[in-house]
Design an enzyme around this catalytic site. Sequence first.
Site, short mmCIF file in Angstrom:
data_model
loop_
_atom_site.label_atom_id
_atom_site.label_comp_id
_atom_site.label_asym_id
_atom_site.label_seq_id
_atom_site.Cartn_x
_atom_site.Cartn_y
_atom_site.Cartn_z
N HIS A 196 -3.37 1.75 4.31
CA HIS A 196 -3.12 3.20 4.10
C HIS A 196 -2.78 3.98 5.56
CE1 HIS A 196 -5.14 1.26 0.77
NE2 HIS A 196 -4.13 1.53 -0.09
N LYS B 141 0.92 -1.35 0.14
CA LYS B 141 -0.24 -0.03 -0.44
C LYS B 141 0.78 1.20 0.06
CE LYS B 141 -4.07 -2.30 2.14
NZ LYS B 141 -4.64 -3.17 3.25
N GLY C 83 -9.72 4.80 2.39
CA GLY C 83 -9.99 5.57 3.54
C GLY C 83 -9.64 7.13 3.31
#
Length: 154
Positions: free
Chosen positions: A79, A54, A123
């Site tokens: 993340h 990520k 997110g």
Amino acid sequence: MSSEEYTTNAHDLAEAAKLQSQLEDDGTNINNNETSRAATYRIPSVSIDSGAYKYVLITAKQNNKEEVFVHSKRGAHYHRNVAEPLIPILQQSGYTNIRITGGGRILRDDDDKIIKIFGYSYGFGRADHALAKDVVERSGKFVGYSITWSNDGY
């Protein structure tokens, strides 16, 4: 445990939103004398761990100049786990107006000399992968690599 075992859930979404909110509300994101006197340690614009992980795209200002950061992190389940350690370093180094503008994944294969930027973050939203590619290329860290991006995949 593989990274596939970590699926974004309500808790992670709430933590990502909380991190974004803290950046918006944080007094260190406002230029003041203390911040302007902070150490001007040069944070690398690009930090990509080898493998597929990520990443987040972060913008910040230092001396009224906007900089863009592309960072991935081995072992980051979410993340926000990539952004969390970077944000205090940016703040302590005098950066202001820090914003997480999105995320995705980066595959760095040193054997085949390729970097693939793709996907999105639940997110933080989808990063501007074209911008991320440009930042990676301009960093000069991956000369000779084929660097591509796509909005496909997770």
